[in-house]
Write a protein that holds these residues in place. Structure first.
Motif, mmCIF file in Angstrom:
data_model
loop_
_atom_site.group_PDB
_atom_site.id
_atom_site.type_symbol
_atom_site.label_atom_id
_atom_site.label_comp_id
_atom_site.label_asym_id
_atom_site.label_seq_id
_atom_site.Cartn_x
_atom_site.Cartn_y
_atom_site.Cartn_z
ATOM 1 N N TYR A 49 70.403 26.412 -2.909
ATOM 2 C CA TYR A 49 69.845 25.678 -1.766
ATOM 3 C C TYR A 49 70.042 26.478 -0.470
ATOM 4 O O TYR A 49 69.113 26.599 0.341
ATOM 5 C CB TYR A 49 70.504 24.299 -1.645
ATOM 6 N N TYR A 53 67.190 27.669 1.946
ATOM 7 C CA TYR A 53 67.146 27.148 3.312
ATOM 8 C C TYR A 53 67.082 28.305 4.324
ATOM 9 O O TYR A 53 66.302 28.266 5.279
ATOM 10 C CB TYR A 53 68.360 26.256 3.606
ATOM 11 N N HIS A 59 64.669 22.178 5.686
ATOM 12 C CA HIS A 59 65.426 21.454 4.652
ATOM 13 C C HIS A 59 64.518 20.942 3.534
ATOM 14 O O HIS A 59 64.838 21.106 2.345
ATOM 15 C CB HIS A 59 66.184 20.294 5.293
ATOM 16 N N ALA A 62 63.293 23.755 1.355
ATOM 17 C CA ALA A 62 64.393 24.278 0.526
ATOM 18 C C ALA A 62 64.704 23.314 -0.616
ATOM 19 O O ALA A 62 64.940 23.732 -1.752
ATOM 20 C CB ALA A 62 65.628 24.494 1.393
#
Lengths: 207, 162
Positions: A49, A53, A59, A62
Motif C-alpha cells: 500500500y 500510495y 489513497h 492506492a
C-alpha cells in the motif's frame, strides 16, 4: 530508527525466516487454503500500500491498486514457481499494474492522506530536518507533505518508483532490480537522476 | 552519487517523512477482510449463470469443448439418418384431388392397395394439378393469356384400364 520501519518489516530476502514462512504459506495457499493467503496479505499489505500510495499520491487509487494486485496474485498463485520470493513477486505485480494505471490516468487532483502519523513529530530525523538544516522553521507538516508529493509527481513513473522503493521503502538495489526486472547498475543510474531532479524541486527545503 | 553526500542525506531524511503518511485508522485491519469479500463475490459472480459456467468450463478445458462438439455432431448425424429412414417408410406426396392442398400417399401406392373406389381410377396428368389455372380457350392457344381468361377446372379422373 523510525517506528514506521518497525511497523513495516523489512522485505523478505531469499533466505530470511520471513521468506521461508512465506514459502510455506504460499504452498498452503496454492492448495486452496485461503487462510494462508490471508496471512500473506496481512504480512505485505502495508508495504505494498505504501509503495502504491507514494506512486499515486492518492489513497483511493492506492487502495484499489493494492486490492487488484492481491486479487491478481491470488489468481496467478498456481503459476508461482518460487524462483523469487513471494514479496518480490507480489511487488512486481503491484508495480506493473500501477505503472500501467499511471500511464492511462489523466492529470487529476492529488489527494494526500490527511492522517499523518502522530509519531512524525517525535521522529529525530524530522526534528533535525526542520530545526537545524532547514531555514523554514515555521514549516507546516501538511505543507511539507504536499511539497514532497508535488515533487514526487514531477518525476517519471520509473524514477518515482526507484526513489519510492529505495529512499522511502528502504529496499536494496538488488531487490529493486528484481522487482523492476533490470540490473543494479540501471537502478543506481535511475536513482542518481531521480535524486538530482528532486534536489532541484526541493531546494528550498535542503539549503 | 555518493550515499554519504550531505545533500543526499538531507534529501533522504526529507523523503523519509513520507513513511509517516498513514491511511485512516483501522485501514489495515479491514483491508484483508474486504479483499476476501471481493474475491468471494467475484467467484460467485463468475458462476452466476449456468451459461457462464458452461462457457467457463470450455475455457478451462478445451478437451471438454471438443467432446461436446463431437457429441453434438453425432447427434446431428443420427438425426439425419433417422429422418431418411422415416421418409423411406412413409413416403408422402401432394394430394392431387380436391380444391384443398394436403398430403397423401402417391397414386401408385393407393392403386396397389386398391379395393374399391380408389382402385378404379387412375390419375392423369391433368389430375396432378386439379385446380390448375388453365386458359379457357385451351392449352396452347395463347401463351400470354390475360388473367381474366383463366379459370379453375375440376380434377379429371379416368377409370383404370383393366
Amino acid at each position: 530508527m523510525m517506528e514506521a520501519v518497525l511497523v513495516n518489516p523489512p522485505p523478505a530476502a531469499a533466505d530470511t525466516p520471513i521468506a521461508v514462512e512465506d514459502r510455506v504459506l504460499v504452498k498452503q495457499a496454492q492448495r486452496g487454503d485461503f487462510e494462508a493467503y490471508d496471512e500473506l496479505v496481512r504480512r505485505h499489505q502495508e508495504r505494498i500500500y505504501a509503495t502504491l500510495y507514494n506512486m499515486t499520491s492518492n489513497h483511493e487509487d492506492a487502495h484499489d491498486l493494492a486490492q487488484e494486485a492481491f486479487i491478481k496474485g491470488f489468481r496467478a498463485l498456481k503459476s508461482f514457481k518460487g524462483e523469487a520470493s513471494f514479496f518480490t513477486w507480489i511487488y512486481r505485480i503491484a508495480v506493473n499494474r500501477t505503472i500501467n494505471f499511471l500511464k492511462q490516468r489523466k492529470r487529476r487532483p492529488q489527494m494526500s492522506l490527511n492522517d499523518l502519523d502522530y509519531r512524525v513529530e517525535h521522529d529525530p530525523d524530522f526534528i533535525a530536518l526542520i530545526s537545524e538544516n532547514t531555514p523554514r522553521r515555521d514549516l507546516n507538516l501538511l505543507e511539507l507533505q504536499e511539497k514532497l508529493n508535488e515533487a514526487m509527481q514531477k518525476l517519471s513513473h520509473i524514477h518515482r518508483l526507484v526513489v519510492t522503493l529505495h529512499d522511502i521503502q528502504g529496499l536494496s538495489h538488488d531487490e529493486i532490480g528484481k522487482i523492476m526486472d533490470c540490473n543494479t547498475g540501471t537502478v543506481r543510474s535511475r536513482l542518481f537522476y531521480a535524486r538530482q531532479q528532486l534536489q532541484a524541486y526541493l531546494s528550498d527545503y535542503l539549503t | 552519487m555518493n550515499e554519504s553526500d550531505p545533500n543526499i542525506q538531507k534529501l533522504q531524511n526529507l523523503l523519509s517523512c513520507k513513511r509517516h503518511e498513514q491511511p485512516p485508522p483501522g485501514y489495515f485491519e479491514r483491508f484483508p477482510d474486504e479483499l476476501r469479500r471481493r474475491l468471494e463475490a467475484e467467484e460467485l459472480g463468475e458462476y452466476s449463470s449456468l451459461w457462464h459456467w458452461f462457457v467457463t468450463q470450455f475455457d478451462a478445458q478445451p478437451i471438454v469443448a471438443c467432446a461436446y462438439g463431437v457429441a453434438l455432431s453425432g447427434l446431428l448425424l443420427a438425426g439425419f439418418n433417422l429422418s431418411d429412414v422415416f421418409e423411406s417408410e412413409v413416403p408422402l406426396a401432394p394430394v392431387s384431388a380436391g380444391p384443398w392442398m394436403g398430403w397423401a400417399p402417391p397414386a401408385g401406392r393407393v392403386a396397389d392397395q386398391s379395393a374399391g373406389f380408389a382402385g378404379r381410377y387412375q390419375e392423369t396428368a391433368a389430375a396432378t394439378f386439379p385446380a390448375a389455372l388453365i386458359p379457357v380457350n385451351g392449352i396452347g392457344s395463347s401463351r400470354f393469356a390475360s388473367p381474366n381468361s383463366l379459370q379453375a377446372r375440376p380434377a379429371l379422373f379416368m377409370p383404370l384400364e383393366n
